[in-house]
Scaffold this active site. Structure first.
Site, PDB file in Angstrom:
ATOM      1  N   LYS A  19      15.648   2.266  -5.920  1.00  0.00           N
ATOM      2  CA  LYS A  19      14.727   3.179  -6.625  1.00  0.00           C
ATOM      3  C   LYS A  19      14.105   2.479  -7.830  1.00  0.00           C
ATOM      4  CE  LYS A  19      14.901   7.115  -9.794  1.00  0.00           C
ATOM      5  NZ  LYS A  19      13.670   7.813  -9.368  1.00  0.00           N
ATOM      6  N   SER A 442       7.251  22.176 -12.597  1.00  0.00           N
ATOM      7  CA  SER A 442       7.694  21.088 -13.467  1.00  0.00           C
ATOM      8  C   SER A 442       6.517  20.269 -13.966  1.00  0.00           C
ATOM      9  CB  SER A 442       8.676  20.179 -12.726  1.00  0.00           C
ATOM     10  OG  SER A 442       8.084  19.615 -11.578  1.00  0.00           O
ATOM     11  N   GLU A 493      10.016  22.859 -17.292  1.00  0.00           N
ATOM     12  CA  GLU A 493      11.349  22.505 -16.792  1.00  0.00           C
ATOM     13  C   GLU A 493      11.919  21.234 -17.423  1.00  0.00           C
ATOM     14  OE1 GLU A 493      11.454  22.620 -12.522  1.00  0.00           O
ATOM     15  OE2 GLU A 493      10.271  24.464 -12.433  1.00  0.00           O
ATOM     16  N   GLU A 614      13.440  23.742   6.617  1.00  0.00           N
ATOM     17  CA  GLU A 614      14.389  22.654   6.844  1.00  0.00           C
ATOM     18  C   GLU A 614      15.675  23.130   7.505  1.00  0.00           C
ATOM     19  OE1 GLU A 614      17.008  20.212   3.750  1.00  0.00           O
ATOM     20  OE2 GLU A 614      14.847  19.970   3.484  1.00  0.00           O
ATOM     21  N   GLU A 674       2.021  23.247   0.601  1.00  0.00           N
ATOM     22  CA  GLU A 674       1.396  21.921   0.673  1.00  0.00           C
ATOM     23  C   GLU A 674       0.298  21.933   1.708  1.00  0.00           C
ATOM     24  OE1 GLU A 674       0.213  18.442   2.503  1.00  0.00           O
ATOM     25  OE2 GLU A 674       1.711  19.636   3.545  1.00  0.00           O
ATOM     26  N   HIS A 703       2.612  13.541  -4.721  1.00  0.00           N
ATOM     27  CA  HIS A 703       3.449  12.413  -4.321  1.00  0.00           C
ATOM     28  C   HIS A 703       2.671  11.110  -4.240  1.00  0.00           C
ATOM     29  CE1 HIS A 703       5.913  15.873  -3.036  1.00  0.00           C
ATOM     30  NE2 HIS A 703       6.904  15.093  -3.375  1.00  0.00           N
TER      31      HIS A 703
END
Length: 764
Positions: A19, A442, A493, A614, A674, A703
């Protein structure tokens, strides 16, 4: 002798080294060579961690996503990046996220980013893959360099290598046709590339190749079933052995098909399809290997090794050398090493197993089967004690929570009146313009926020100091939104580490790791909380922060909550009771928070259900039961409020067209989704389904670092208005903005607000 192997290993590193390496490279703070060297170091370490396996995976490491890796191996690149002449890795990142390294020469030469590839969930997990793109003109040109290089590294390290690739049928199934063409028509074109790849691997001295075909656990029509026959008949002349890997579910009507394919072995997920193991052992040809996924590759509880041996021992006797043992799926979905968890409650820690511990469990099972249980008697005794302790622990069961569940009735999930009666009351109270603007929750998690959180956790900053720091960040978010001219604000947030972990930390029945990170996509990692017992809410969790934010502005402030289904699906959940029971417990706890926000004067509450889809079973025939309790759980959470309180929900990065009726049954006043990466394709659902409430189709792909233009946003919303009345449309980003920088967010939101003003001028 039983053979041990692994389907895949976590690639991010025990300390999220990948990462941080990726993010340094993308910012222009490190070189391409340094990033590639980091990848080599991680692979070397991970192979060393798997050194006691008979076969270790090669090719499971990816700098972003294994499906995107396969696209590049097959030469299937979107047309918009095919003319790129720089390093392949930079082109790879352009597909993954719209651009590669900041300041790179090739980045400057191509004048910014391109549209990133569409991203969606990998089957029913929280991992996201980059969707392959196809047209009628798609061709494939093999580039095996990635696998060849990793094999050379593995060979130099003495690794007993088993290359891992995505199978041809699953690859086509995962992709999306960007025109009206039939994906299956590409099968004759793709198979020569696969044949050439297998020949290349054979030339490298490879004996076994793991070819992943998880689509076999889904419902397939006759054409897709025939595709398997065609594909594997075409690959029969290969010079390597193929282990066909299935996982995440049961084969059911595809079991005979899988057992009859001309491959050399079949892997079955025995966590989800235990009853199919014995059937496969009978149906497979006498020469075929049966690989049994006896260790749960998706959850973190210890395996009951003694119970596993009871059913594995007869199988080992029946199959002998033809029995292989492995985790049920790739260990990509679990953290790396439990040994790092020094602060985790000792009792709960004794119940857990991360990736390295799962490999140790695998070794115990194999030793017991190969050499006798007496060789691992101590390990089996310790395992039995841990299993019994968890089963009997009073910390797991709460009679008060069970009593509350027993009191649930249908009234709990119903609003006072239907949307048509609620909407005018909400409009009168909120006084919003046409095409109201908002964000998903956020704002950027700045270095200052992360530093304050780190200082607070270490004790260097006291509670008062931490609260003051977070209030400053909340005020910054509110002021920025007011300056931009957004209509419904959020508090940003700042105080939240993660949308699930934050709530889990304040609920009884949850435990938390320090280093239990798993990859969600690219450099994005999450640390799922561990749901170990009955859930209850000891006190309010968000009211103080939201009330403070509302005190700073006269505009409506959204209360931000994560819904019960998403908390469930993004946690490591209990395996000792039905998931539905845990979800109802979470619903009751979050319902209390919704009602407390309303009492505090908050009139807009967003309950995110990003992971609703999901959790769907992979077979449509099993969807009904899941959707029943999932929707009911959301309704229990949301629907205790007055008509005037506006309930929002949010869903991101998942195809939902086929469950749109269930989403409507949730009865949220506003849903945000989305749509930007898919160019509003997800709104096709509204061609045939009249969605009754309000909807915000996301117009800013958060993203990607690319900043959407005002004109592009207007065009997207005009597409939306062709399907949904303008009076019921909102304008918002795809998802939360925590992973972006303020320098990106402000111009993007400025364009979004300007686009909304343009759209309002067009409303009749």
């Amino acid at each position: 002798m039983v053979t041990t192997h692994n389907l895949g290993f976590p690639r991010i590193g025990a300390k999220r080294e990948l990462k941080f390496g990726l993010e340094r490279y993308w910012k222009g703070e490190s070189s391409r060579d340094e990033l590639k060297a980091l990848g080599a170091q991680l692979r070397e370490r991970h192979w060393n961690d798997q050194r006691e396996l008979d076969l270790a995976p090669v090719g499971d490491f990816a700098f972003y996503d294994q499906v995107l890796d396969m696209s590049f191996t097959l030469g299937n690149l979107p047309a918009r990046v095919q003319g790129f002449h720089g390093d392949t890795l930079d082109n790879y990142f352009r597909v993954a996220r719209g651009r590669s390294a900041q300041g790179a020469e090739e980045h400057a030469a191509c004048c910014g980013g391109v549209a990133a590839g569409e991203m969606t969930k990998w089957f029913d997990t929280n991992y996201h893959y980059i969707v392959p793109e196809f047209t009628a003109d798609t061709t494939f040109k093999l580039d095996p360099s990635r696998l060849v290089e990793q094999l050379a590294q593995a060979r130099a390290q003495g690794v007993k290598a088993k290359p891992v690739i995505v199978g041809p049928v699953t690859y086509l199934w995962l992709g999306k046709a960007k025109d009206e063409s039939d994906k299956l028509a590409l099968l004759p074109r793709i198979l020569p590339a696969y044949a050439a790849l297998l020949d290349t691997l054979a030339q490298q001295g490879v004996e076994w190749v793991q070819i992943d075909e998880p689509v076999l656990v889904t419902e397939l029509d006759a054409a897709w079933k025939q595709a398997f026959v065609t594909a594997y008949d075409a690959l029969k002349t290969r010079k390597v052995k193929l282990l066909l890997a299935t996982y995440f579910g049961q084969l059911l009507d595809n079991l005979d098909l899988a057992c009859a394919l001309p491959v050399d072995g079949l892997h079955i997920d025995a966590i989800n399809a235990r009853e199919e193991v014995a059937k496969a052992a009978q149906k497979l040809p006498a020469h075929s290997v049966l690989s049994v996924g006896a260790i749960n590759g998706r959850n973190i509880w210890k395996t009951d090794l003694n119970a596993a041996l009871e059913w594995l021992a007869p199988l080992a006797q029946q199959l002998g050398d033809r029995l292989w043992l492995a985790p049920s799926c790739s260990l990509l979905h679990v953290p790396v090493d439990l040994a790092s968890e020094e602060k985790l409650d000792a009792e709960i820690r004794s119940w857990l197993a991360f990736a390295l511990q799962k490999l140790a469990e695998l070794k115990v099972l194999a030793t017991a089967l190969n050499a006798g249980r007496d060789k691992v008697a101590d390990e089996l005794a310790a395992n039995a004690a841990a299993i019994a302790a968890r089963r009997n622990s009073p910390r797991v069961n709460n009679p008060a929570v069970k009593a509350a569940l027993a009191r649930i009735d249908a009234k709990l999930g119903n609003r006072q009146h239907a949307y048509a009666e609620r909407a005018p009351k909400q409009a009168a109270l909120l006084e919003l313009p046409a095409y109201p603007t908002t964000t998903i929750g956020s704002f950027p998690q700045t270095a200052e926020i992360r530093h304050a959180r780190s200082q607070f956790k270490s004790g260097a900053l006291d509670q008062t100091g931490y609260q003051d720091a977070m209030r400053q960040e909340i005020e910054r978010s509110v002021r920025e939104q007011e300056t931009l001219g957004l209509d419904v604000l959020v508090h940003g947030e700042a105080e939240r580490n993660d949308m699930v972990e934050y709530f889990g930390e304040q609920l009884d029945g949850y435990a938390f790791s320090q280093f239990g990170w798993v990859q969600s996509y690219g450099s994005r990692c999450v640390k799922p909380p561990i749901l170990f017992g009955d859930i209850s809410r000891p006190k309010a969790m968000t009211v103080e922060w939201i009330s403070y934010a509302q005190s700073l502005t006269n505009k409506p402030m959204k209360g931000m909550l994560t819904g019960p289904v998403t908390i469930l699906n993004w946690s490591f959940v209990r395996d000792d009771q039905p998931r539905s029971v845990s979800c109802y417990q979470l619903a009751l706890a979050i319902r209390e928070e919704v009602l407390d926000l309303e009492k505090a004067g908050v009139r807009v509450v967003q309950i995110d259900e990003a992971a609703l889809r999901e959790g769907l079973p992979l077979r449509r025939a099993q969807w009904g039961e899941y959707l029943r309790w999932a929707v009911e759980s959301f309704r229990i959470t949301a629907n205790g409020v007055q008509d005037e309180t506006q309930i929002h929900t949010h869903m991101c990065y998942s195809e939902f067209n086929d469950i749109i009726a269930s989403i409507a049954e949730m009865d949220a006043d506003v849903i945000t989704i989305e749509t930007s990466r898919s160019d509003m394709e997800l709104l096709d659902a509204f061609d045939d389904f009249r969605y009754p409430n309000e909807i915000g189709p996301g117009v800013y792909d958060i993203h990607s670092p690319n900043i959407p233009t005002q004109e592009h946003i207007v065009q997207l919303m005009q597409k939306a208005a062709e399907r949904i009345p303008a009076q019921r449309l909102w304008v918002n980003p795809d998802c939360g903005l925590k992973t972006r920088q303020w320098a990106e967010v402000i111009p993007a939101l400025r364009n979004m607000v300007a686009a909304a003003k343009t759209l309002r001028s067009q409303v009749q």
